[in-house]
Design a protein around this motif. Structure first.
Motif, PDB file in Angstrom:
ATOM      1  N   ILE A 173      11.387   9.414   1.487  1.00 26.79           N
ATOM      2  CA  ILE A 173      12.016   8.030   1.686  1.00 26.79           C
ATOM      3  C   ILE A 173      13.081   7.762   0.582  1.00 26.79           C
ATOM      4  N   LEU A 174      12.459   8.031  -0.711  1.00 29.90           N
ATOM      5  CA  LEU A 174      13.498   7.694  -1.751  1.00 29.90           C
ATOM      6  C   LEU A 174      14.694   8.433  -1.868  1.00 29.90           C
ATOM      7  N   SER A 175      14.789   9.793  -1.249  1.00 28.07           N
ATOM      8  CA  SER A 175      16.023  10.633  -1.376  1.00 28.07           C
ATOM      9  C   SER A 175      17.252   9.903  -0.646  1.00 28.07           C
ATOM     10  N   PHE A 176      16.707   8.949   0.280  1.00 26.94           N
ATOM     11  CA  PHE A 176      18.055   8.204   0.847  1.00 26.94           C
ATOM     12  C   PHE A 176      18.242   6.569   0.456  1.00 26.94           C
ATOM     13  N   ALA A 177      17.550   6.547  -0.651  1.00 29.35           N
ATOM     14  CA  ALA A 177      17.385   5.045  -1.193  1.00 29.35           C
ATOM     15  C   ALA A 177      18.843   4.753  -1.630  1.00 29.35           C
ATOM     16  N   PHE A 178      19.626   5.633  -2.338  1.00 23.68           N
ATOM     17  CA  PHE A 178      21.020   5.320  -2.920  1.00 23.68           C
ATOM     18  C   PHE A 178      21.933   4.812  -2.046  1.00 23.68           C
ATOM     19  N   VAL A 179      21.780   5.010  -0.588  1.00 20.54           N
ATOM     20  CA  VAL A 179      22.630   4.541   0.468  1.00 20.54           C
ATOM     21  C   VAL A 179      22.569   2.886   0.586  1.00 20.54           C
ATOM     22  N   LEU A 206      -1.379  12.488  -2.636  1.00 22.49           N
ATOM     23  CA  LEU A 206      -0.269  13.484  -2.803  1.00 22.49           C
ATOM     24  C   LEU A 206       0.675  13.528  -1.650  1.00 22.49           C
ATOM     25  N   VAL A 207      -0.103  13.433  -0.582  1.00 17.11           N
ATOM     26  CA  VAL A 207       0.803  13.169   0.613  1.00 17.11           C
ATOM     27  C   VAL A 207       1.652  12.005   0.682  1.00 17.11           C
ATOM     28  N   ALA A 208       1.009  11.038   0.268  1.00 18.26           N
ATOM     29  CA  ALA A 208       1.829   9.697   0.278  1.00 18.26           C
ATOM     30  C   ALA A 208       2.821   9.709  -0.715  1.00 18.26           C
ATOM     31  N   MET A 209       2.649  10.341  -1.732  1.00 12.82           N
ATOM     32  CA  MET A 209       3.974  10.637  -2.627  1.00 12.82           C
ATOM     33  C   MET A 209       4.649  11.437  -2.323  1.00 12.82           C
ATOM     34  N   LEU A 210       4.566  12.406  -1.473  1.00 15.02           N
ATOM     35  CA  LEU A 210       5.508  13.379  -1.140  1.00 15.02           C
ATOM     36  C   LEU A 210       6.300  12.658  -0.058  1.00 15.02           C
ATOM     37  N   THR A 211       5.782  11.903   0.739  1.00 11.35           N
ATOM     38  CA  THR A 211       6.412  10.888   1.977  1.00 11.35           C
ATOM     39  C   THR A 211       7.353   9.963   1.163  1.00 11.35           C
ATOM     40  N   TYR A 237      13.685  19.395 -12.114  1.00  9.32           N
ATOM     41  CA  TYR A 237      13.012  17.867 -12.599  1.00  9.32           C
ATOM     42  C   TYR A 237      13.505  16.783 -12.107  1.00  9.32           C
ATOM     43  N   LEU A 238      12.730  16.013 -11.305  1.00 12.06           N
ATOM     44  CA  LEU A 238      13.406  14.880 -10.748  1.00 12.06           C
ATOM     45  C   LEU A 238      12.688  13.737 -11.158  1.00 12.06           C
ATOM     46  N   LYS A 239      13.125  12.502 -11.454  1.00 11.55           N
ATOM     47  CA  LYS A 239      12.960  11.413 -12.361  1.00 11.55           C
ATOM     48  C   LYS A 239      13.660  10.026 -11.551  1.00 11.55           C
ATOM     49  N   LEU A 273       4.292  14.279 -11.769  1.00 13.62           N
ATOM     50  CA  LEU A 273       4.188  13.538 -13.255  1.00 13.62           C
ATOM     51  C   LEU A 273       3.590  12.355 -13.124  1.00 13.62           C
ATOM     52  N   ASP A 274       3.794  11.534 -12.285  1.00 14.67           N
ATOM     53  CA  ASP A 274       3.372   9.964 -12.428  1.00 14.67           C
ATOM     54  C   ASP A 274       3.388   9.469 -11.131  1.00 14.67           C
ATOM     55  N   THR A 275       3.090   8.285 -11.214  1.00 15.59           N
ATOM     56  CA  THR A 275       3.009   7.534  -9.914  1.00 15.59           C
ATOM     57  C   THR A 275       4.318   7.003  -9.123  1.00 15.59           C
ATOM     58  N   THR A 276       5.384   7.248 -10.020  1.00 14.57           N
ATOM     59  CA  THR A 276       6.783   6.919  -9.662  1.00 14.57           C
ATOM     60  C   THR A 276       7.406   7.625  -8.868  1.00 14.57           C
ATOM     61  N   GLY A 277       6.757   8.918  -8.834  1.00 17.79           N
ATOM     62  CA  GLY A 277       7.480  10.135  -7.964  1.00 17.79           C
ATOM     63  C   GLY A 277       8.126  11.062  -8.830  1.00 17.79           C
ATOM     64  N   SER A 278       8.106  10.944 -10.383  1.00 18.84           N
ATOM     65  CA  SER A 278       8.610  12.094 -11.212  1.00 18.84           C
ATOM     66  C   SER A 278       8.032  13.365 -10.761  1.00 18.84           C
ATOM     67  N   GLU A 279       8.530  14.483 -10.885  1.00 19.33           N
ATOM     68  CA  GLU A 279       7.882  15.826 -10.569  1.00 19.33           C
ATOM     69  C   GLU A 279       8.954  16.742 -11.068  1.00 19.33           C
ATOM     70  N   ILE A 280       8.072  18.085 -11.208  1.00 20.89           N
ATOM     71  CA  ILE A 280       8.849  19.198 -11.792  1.00 20.89           C
ATOM     72  C   ILE A 280       8.336  20.428 -10.841  1.00 20.89           C
ATOM     73  N   THR A 281       9.298  21.065 -10.177  1.00 15.62           N
ATOM     74  CA  THR A 281       9.099  22.229  -9.353  1.00 15.62           C
ATOM     75  C   THR A 281       9.598  23.413  -9.954  1.00 15.62           C
ATOM     76  N   ALA A 282       9.008  24.521  -9.766  1.00 18.14           N
ATOM     77  CA  ALA A 282       9.583  26.021 -10.166  1.00 18.14           C
ATOM     78  C   ALA A 282       9.245  26.862  -8.827  1.00 18.14           C
ATOM     79  N   ASP A 283      10.353  27.968  -8.991  1.00 17.79           N
ATOM     80  CA  ASP A 283      10.141  28.800  -7.930  1.00 17.79           C
ATOM     81  C   ASP A 283      10.538  30.218  -8.594  1.00 17.79           C
TER      82      ASP A 283
END
Length: 822
Positions: A13-19, A4-9, A449-451, A388-398
């Motif tokens: 990192i992926l959030s900056f991948a589009f640069v 879990l921690v690895a995927m969060l990390t 949702y993030l994919k 949701l999977d090992t690619t980093g897909s996730e759903i969050t709710a607040d």
């Protein structure tokens, strides 16, 4: 847990991948085996980085044997970055993937422990004062010694591009309408009420300020000039850790502040909390000169010369406690409870000299105003995160609930005297008694949702719904002949309900080798009802708006990066500004709400160039329609002046800003920010066409010095030239600060000493001239303060890189006005 921690990390990192930039497809492969203390490391996060700019190309996670493999690697030069819980970050050597060498195996990957058990020594990392990222500017609060003993409003005031006006309203690059968040959640406050909350938030509680001038579609569309997110301190170590801070400040009056931060992490539980107490006494002097002019003949009817001495004594207590529960490797639940209470006493003593057009004294009114305010806040956030999977897909709710409650008791007494100082014939002293309670309840639900997609693309979508109810029951009585008589003309009961439903989509990806983009669209439906129960006046609002955002990044070469972005935004009226009840300063001066306010809309365009990661230049243009501003109006026959907000005009602004952060020597680091912008307001005020404009320059400079044996020093300051704030023209002002720090007790302790506004130059002067309005003011307060603070840090555990979930309530909070002791 480790996965879990690895995927969060990995997601971080992926959030900056589009640069990064796409490359021609090849079938290259990178592999390796990760060990620590001769044991395989499972669930380590592996990032394949392009060597020339460290852009993330691909991600992987090590298996039970510590092995990883990255396939479909394109030709080029790379390196690998590896992170694992409890271990220091690892960087490999640079290597080539080419047509002749399509695979590469990294040998001898041995991770080192990030720290031993920290019961003996506390390790502290040094952060730069300012970090420039692709979509925001980050201010590290503790990196500035002169933030010692300050409150959050004072920290904001000395940050690049931010200015605070005479009433505590926040502007960003010369534009008002900033939305303020705390830990990713809105404050639900604005105007003087937001200023009051920030004054009661100590700098020792703050970690970072995130400044976003054009947020993406994921964020609420509210905020004409962007978002400021205040991140409070959160430690990320397994075990227990925390800090205790005590501070004392001395200006004309004393100030004290104390705070404690705690965190405990073990197994599936992460418990965190903090508490703070402050007591601040301060003064302010306000002088106003007004000419009452006949609207038809334009002749001066009378002159007012007013002097007010104001004094505040604020005491605040706040606390937060939260819990994260890691149900499984893919599921995390969290809850956060916040509470605060502040009490304040505000007194104003003023003398108003009334003279004829030739300045011959006619009479004097002496006004005494006493306010006692209690302000309570409780909020709770429940959040869930599901991978949701090992690619980093996730759903969050607040899910958020926020409750504000304030009680403000006011007594205003006016006594009247003739030119010789004797009682004014035919006029008796009068006393107005006011009770101004306010209740606000806010409910919010938000789902995201993030994919992650192929080739570095990323898709996001979500929705949000919020419900707000405010109840203001202003009750005024007059004291006549020692008898209390209810004042029906001034009393008012106002109830306001609002529901906002929103949905968004956001897509980002590399477009070519040098170009990447992000595009978003947000839709918001607003439905509101206002009910002025006292008069029976009811109004309704119902509208749907679309808010597009777009970002394009072009990397010409490793040293030059360009970003072009566009966004449409909205600023809705503050809840209290819609309520037409009246708040009095004295017999002749008051403030009134306006139920006819409409939202304002802005279109923002920015072009940013970053050179070699240290010099950032931004060109910006903004067009705002139906701008909401304070308007000064007068009743000449009654000698009364009052301020109310109105959709007075359209605003046009263009500007340029430059920010440079660089070391001059090994021990001297400099940060220089400069901004020049032109504001122009044009519209109808009091029936007359008014056009007000000015070109303004502002600069923030911070010079930091690091010496041997843990000593440090800082010189900082800012200056702003003449500027236009709505219909007010404000003269230039600034300040200089000095600070000294010393690390001690094996880096467990920090002693900081600072002096704010050393030269006592933060004195604000301004004027407003249009139609039949001719007014000037001078205002200064207790800005020169010497502070000393001591922080003791304690910990026992290991570094943990897990990011705690933050709440998801949004824009509604930044529009609450809950009362302020000025």
């Amino acid at each position: 847990m480790k996965k879990l921690v690895a995927m969060l990390t990995g997601l971080g990192i992926l959030s900056f991948a589009f640069v990064g930039h796409a490359q021609t497809a090849q079938n290259g492969k990178v592999s390796g085996t990760i060990t620590a203390s001769q044991k395989a490391v499972e669930s380590a996060s592996v990032g394949l980085l392009r060597a020339k700019d460290s852009a993330v190309v691909k991600l992987a996670v090590s298996d039970k044997l510590g092995q990883f493999e990255v396939d479909n690697v394109k030709t080029g030069k790379y390196l690998v970055a590896i992170q694992a819980v409890g271990h220091a970050k690892y960087y490999s050597e640079v290597f080539d993937i080419s047509n002749t060498q399509s695979s590469y195996k990294i040998r001898d990957i041995q991770l080192l422990a990030a720290s031993k058990v920290l019961s003996g020594v506390t390790v502290t990392a040094s952060k730069p004062l300012i970090e420039q990222k692709i979509d925001r500017t980050v201010i590290n609060v503790e990196a500035s010694v002169t933030n010692t003993g300050s409150n959050a409003l004072e920290v904001l005031e000395k940050s690049p591009g931010i200015s605070i006006d005479k009433d505590g309203n926040i502007s960003l690059k010369g534009k008002q309408g900033v939305q303020v968040f705390v830990d990713g959640r809105p404050t639900y406050l604005s105007g003087q009420d937001l200023a009051n909350m920030l004054r009661n938030m100590q700098s020792s509680q703050l970690d970072q300020l995130e400044i976003m001038t054009n947020p993406p579609a994921k964020y609420d569309a509210a905020g004409n000039s962007g978002i400021i997110n205040i991140k409070t301190k959160k430690n990320k170590q397994v075990g227990y850790n925390g800090s205790v801070t005590a501070g004392y400040g001395q200006g004309v009056y004393p100030k004290t502040n104390e705070s404690v931060n705690m965190n405990y992490r073990a197994g599936k539980i992460n418990l965190f909390g903090n508490g703070s107490y402050s007591n601040r006494e301060r003064y302010q002097t306000l002088s106003i000169q007004r000419k009452f002019i006949d609207a038809v003949s334009k002749d001066v009817r009378s002159n007012f010369d007013q002097q007010n001495n104001l004094k505040n004594n604020d005491e605040s207590l706040s606390g937060k406690i939260g819990l994260d529960y890691f149900v499984s490797k893919k599921t995390t639940l969290g809850i956060v409870l916040n509470g605060s209470k502040s009490t304040g006493e505000f007194t104003s003593r003023g003398a108003i000299n009334i003279s004829d057009p030739n300045y011959m004294l006619l009479s004097q009114t002496r006004a005494a105003s006493d306010n006692n305010q209690t302000w309570k806040n409780f909020s709770t956030n429940f959040n869930i995160r599901q991978l949701l999977d090992t690619t980093g897909s996730e759903i969050t709710a607040d899910f958020d609930y926020i409750k504000y409650k304030s009680v403000n008791g006011q007594t205003v007494t006016n006594s009247y005297f003739n030119a010789t100082g004797g009682p004014l014939a035919g006029s008796k002293p009068d006393t107005l008694l006011g009770s101004l309670p306010q209740d606000i309840a806010i409910y919010s639900i938000k789902v995201d949702y993030l994919k992650p997609l192929k080739n570095g693309a990323r898709f996001e979508a979500g929705f949000k719904s919020s419900f707000v109810k405010t109840d203001n029951n202003a009750w005024y009585d007059s004291l006549k002949n020692n008898s209390v008589v209810h004042d029906f003309g001034r009393s008012n009961h106002f109830v306001y309900d609002e529901n906002i439903n929103a949905a968004y989509v956001n897509y980002s990806r590399p477009i070519s080798k040098k170009i990447s983009g992000q595009f978003g669209l947000r839709m918001e439906h607003t439905h509101s009802n206002g009910n002025q129960i006292t008069t029976g006046i009811v109004f309704k609002r119902d509208y749907v708006q679309l808010f597009p955002t777009a970002y394009l990044q072009y990397q010409a070469n490793p040293k030059n990066v360009y970003v072009l972005n566009y966004g449409k935004r909205i600023s809705r009226p503050d809840y209290e500004s819609l309520n037409p009840f009246v708040t009095f300063l004295d017999r002749y001066t008051y403030q009134q709400g306006n139920p006819n306010l409409q939202p304002q809309f802005s279109h923002n365009i920015e072009l940013t160039h970053t050179y070699n990661n240290f010099l950032t230049t931004t060109l910006n243009y903004t067009k705002t329609t139906d701008i909401i501003q304070d308007v000064l109006e007068q009743n000449t026959s009654r000698n009364e002046s009052y301020i109310k907000k109105s959709n007075i005009a359209n605003q046009r602004q263009y500007g340029i800003s430059v920010n440079a952060f660089f070391p001059l020597t090994k021990w001297w680091t400099s940060n220089i920010y400069a901004n020049v912008f032109n504001n122009e307001f044009s519209g109808i005020v009091n029936g007359d066409q008014v056009t007000v404009g000015a070109t303004t320059g502002m600069t923030n400079i911070t010079e930091q010095f690091k010496f041997n044996k843990g000593w440090g020093a800082e010189i900082s300051g800012f200056y702003r030239t003449e500027a236009v704030e709505g219909i007010f023209r404000i003269k230039g002002f600034g300040m200089m600060n000095l600070g000294l720090s010393k690390q001690m007790m094996k880096n467990k302790g920090s002693l900081k000493i600072s002096v704010r506004d050393v030269l006592f130059t933060q004195k604000i002067k301004g004027e407003s001239k249009y139609s039949n309005i001719d007014a000037k003011f001078q205002q200064f307060g207790e800005s020169r303060v010497a502070n000393i603070s001591f922080t003791y840090r304690f910990s026992k555990g290991k570094v943990n890189n897990t990011q705690r979930k933050r709440g998801g309530a949004n824009e509604e909070a930044s529009r609450v006005k809950a009362g302020d002791s000025q």
